[in-house]
Design a protein around this motif. Sequence first.
Motif, PDB file in Angstrom:
ATOM      1  N   GLY A 173       0.632  -1.198  -0.104  1.00 13.64           N
ATOM      2  CA  GLY A 173      -0.108   0.082   0.061  1.00 13.64           C
ATOM      3  C   GLY A 173       0.957   1.186   0.097  1.00 13.64           C
ATOM      4  N   TYR A 174       0.330   2.248  -0.617  1.00 17.11           N
ATOM      5  CA  TYR A 174       1.089   3.662  -0.649  1.00 17.11           C
ATOM      6  C   TYR A 174       0.370   4.694   0.118  1.00 17.11           C
ATOM      7  N   SER A 175       0.956   5.416   0.772  1.00 18.88           N
ATOM      8  CA  SER A 175       0.406   6.701   1.268  1.00 18.88           C
ATOM      9  C   SER A 175       0.472   7.802   0.091  1.00 18.88           C
ATOM     10  N   GLU A 176      -0.473   8.924   0.396  1.00 21.88           N
ATOM     11  CA  GLU A 176      -0.386   9.887  -0.605  1.00 21.88           C
ATOM     12  C   GLU A 176       1.005  10.503  -0.308  1.00 21.88           C
ATOM     13  N   ASP A 177       1.625  11.146  -1.461  1.00 21.42           N
ATOM     14  CA  ASP A 177       2.867  11.835  -1.071  1.00 21.42           C
ATOM     15  C   ASP A 177       2.481  13.153  -0.582  1.00 21.42           C
ATOM     16  N   PHE A 178       3.353  13.485   0.410  1.00 20.22           N
ATOM     17  CA  PHE A 178       3.085  14.544   1.259  1.00 20.22           C
ATOM     18  C   PHE A 178       4.127  15.616   1.118  1.00 20.22           C
ATOM     19  N   GLN A 179       3.822  16.745   0.876  1.00 20.34           N
ATOM     20  CA  GLN A 179       4.393  18.057   0.967  1.00 20.34           C
ATOM     21  C   GLN A 179       4.865  18.625   2.029  1.00 20.34           C
ATOM     22  N   ASN A 180       6.014  18.640   2.460  1.00 19.91           N
ATOM     23  CA  ASN A 180       6.399  18.989   3.633  1.00 19.91           C
ATOM     24  C   ASN A 180       6.381  20.723   4.057  1.00 19.91           C
ATOM     25  N   GLY A 181       6.229  21.385   2.844  1.00 17.56           N
ATOM     26  CA  GLY A 181       6.160  22.958   2.901  1.00 17.56           C
ATOM     27  C   GLY A 181       7.318  23.511   2.997  1.00 17.56           C
ATOM     28  N   ASP A 182       8.510  22.694   2.701  1.00 20.06           N
ATOM     29  CA  ASP A 182       9.941  23.376   2.591  1.00 20.06           C
ATOM     30  C   ASP A 182      10.225  22.905   1.261  1.00 20.06           C
ATOM     31  N   TRP A 183       9.648  22.726   0.312  1.00 19.35           N
ATOM     32  CA  TRP A 183       9.951  22.324  -1.115  1.00 19.35           C
ATOM     33  C   TRP A 183      10.687  20.730  -0.982  1.00 19.35           C
ATOM     34  N   THR A 184      10.300  20.038  -0.040  1.00 16.53           N
ATOM     35  CA  THR A 184      10.622  18.646  -0.058  1.00 16.53           C
ATOM     36  C   THR A 184       9.480  17.842   0.245  1.00 16.53           C
ATOM     37  N   PHE A 185       9.376  16.728  -0.264  1.00 15.39           N
ATOM     38  CA  PHE A 185       8.302  15.682  -0.063  1.00 15.39           C
ATOM     39  C   PHE A 185       8.688  14.411   0.562  1.00 15.39           C
ATOM     40  N   GLN A 186       7.402  13.816   1.106  1.00 22.11           N
ATOM     41  CA  GLN A 186       7.991  12.360   1.784  1.00 22.11           C
ATOM     42  C   GLN A 186       6.767  11.415   1.229  1.00 22.11           C
ATOM     43  N   ASN A 187       6.885  10.087   1.182  1.00 17.64           N
ATOM     44  CA  ASN A 187       5.932   9.180   0.777  1.00 17.64           C
ATOM     45  C   ASN A 187       6.513   7.829   1.573  1.00 17.64           C
ATOM     46  N   GLN A 188       5.550   7.000   1.583  1.00 19.62           N
ATOM     47  CA  GLN A 188       5.778   5.512   2.186  1.00 19.62           C
ATOM     48  C   GLN A 188       5.128   4.323   1.205  1.00 19.62           C
ATOM     49  N   ALA A 189       5.738   3.142   1.350  1.00 19.94           N
ATOM     50  CA  ALA A 189       5.139   2.123   0.897  1.00 19.94           C
ATOM     51  C   ALA A 189       5.161   1.147   2.031  1.00 19.94           C
ATOM     52  N   MET A 190       4.035   0.618   2.204  1.00 18.32           N
ATOM     53  CA  MET A 190       3.963  -0.473   3.283  1.00 18.32           C
ATOM     54  C   MET A 190       3.617  -1.728   2.560  1.00 18.32           C
ATOM     55  N   LEU A 191       4.338  -2.821   3.379  1.00 16.15           N
ATOM     56  CA  LEU A 191       4.036  -4.178   2.804  1.00 16.15           C
ATOM     57  C   LEU A 191       3.573  -4.818   3.975  1.00 16.15           C
ATOM     58  N   GLU A 192       2.381  -5.822   3.838  1.00 19.40           N
ATOM     59  CA  GLU A 192       2.008  -6.707   5.038  1.00 19.40           C
ATOM     60  C   GLU A 192       2.562  -7.943   4.442  1.00 19.40           C
ATOM     61  N   THR A 193       3.224  -8.422   5.599  1.00 19.46           N
ATOM     62  CA  THR A 193       3.714  -9.806   5.421  1.00 19.46           C
ATOM     63  C   THR A 193       4.034 -10.576   6.516  1.00 19.46           C
ATOM     64  N   VAL A 194       4.385 -11.940   6.199  1.00 18.34           N
ATOM     65  CA  VAL A 194       4.862 -13.012   7.263  1.00 18.34           C
ATOM     66  C   VAL A 194       6.283 -13.184   7.258  1.00 18.34           C
ATOM     67  N   PRO A 195       7.107 -12.481   8.031  1.00 18.39           N
ATOM     68  CA  PRO A 195       8.526 -12.436   7.632  1.00 18.39           C
ATOM     69  C   PRO A 195       9.204 -13.828   8.456  1.00 18.39           C
TER      70      PRO A 195
END
Length: 270
Positions: A173-195
């Motif tokens: 799953g991906y989160s929405e890309d997120f603007q930090n307000g300082d001309w940089t961005f952040q984003n996340q990718a989540m993986l559900e798994t059984v390690p």
Amino acid sequence: MGPGLILPATLLPMVHLCLTLVHGVEGRLPPPVAHFLFQRKFQCHFANGTAGQVRLFDRYIRDRQEFVRFDSRRGDFEAVTEFGEPDAAYWNSQTEWVEYLRAAVENCRLNYLAAETGHVVGRKVKPTVKISFTKAEPLSHHSLLICTATGYYPSEIKIKWLKNGQEQTEGVGYSEDFQNGDWTFQNQAMLETVPEQGDVYTCQVAHRSVEEPITVQWEPQRSDSANSKLWTGAMGGLLGVVLGVGGLSLYLRKKKALPTAPAAGLMSQS
Ligand SMILES: *[C@@H]1O[C@H](CO)[C@@H](O)[C@H](O)[C@H]1NC(C)=O
């Protein structure tokens, strides 16, 4: 034009705006309110730098609702809501003003070139990539691996999860890309798994700022509680051995002493 200098599209419209607010809004205000928010936004849209289509918007917004705008593609003002209709009609009758805005598209091009020399256009900042791990639920085998990319620019980014070298598409799953307000961005990718022991998870991040994707690996480790159980078990085992050896040597010493002791006892008794 010095590097980094962005010209305002035009200063003249501000003067015009004030006149219009006085003229245009008269007689059609909704019931008076204590506060309202007025915004005006100039926007330059570039389809492909200055080589493709360049489009200028001059947007008028009241309480977050855009009501009238100039769109250089149309070449005139259009009402966005009913409230903006008198404005659109009035401004479109001011041919000099409309001509002026049509020509202002050129300012978008100049601004783009200035922004390029000032490294605003084409600015690249590398993402920082981190993996974090949480259990989906305390007793569940399922875990959530979260790969977080932060502090990058521009916003386009590709985050992939790989398990033992295989790209994972299920449970990602991906989160929405997120603007930090300082001309940089952040984003996340989540993986559900059984390690499981021996699995290698890789988060791969491709971004314009790096030629090769950035990769970060994660391997399941014995959990702390498993570690403490192992430790307790080992200590218990060691204690068992120590007691066992102690007991055995005591037994052997006793056994060795036994044949003489009774004799000594007998002798002392006699
Ligand atoms: C964008 O413009 C460049 C020239 O600056 C051109 O080579 C390229 O083909 C254009 N791309 C598109 C998608 O039109």
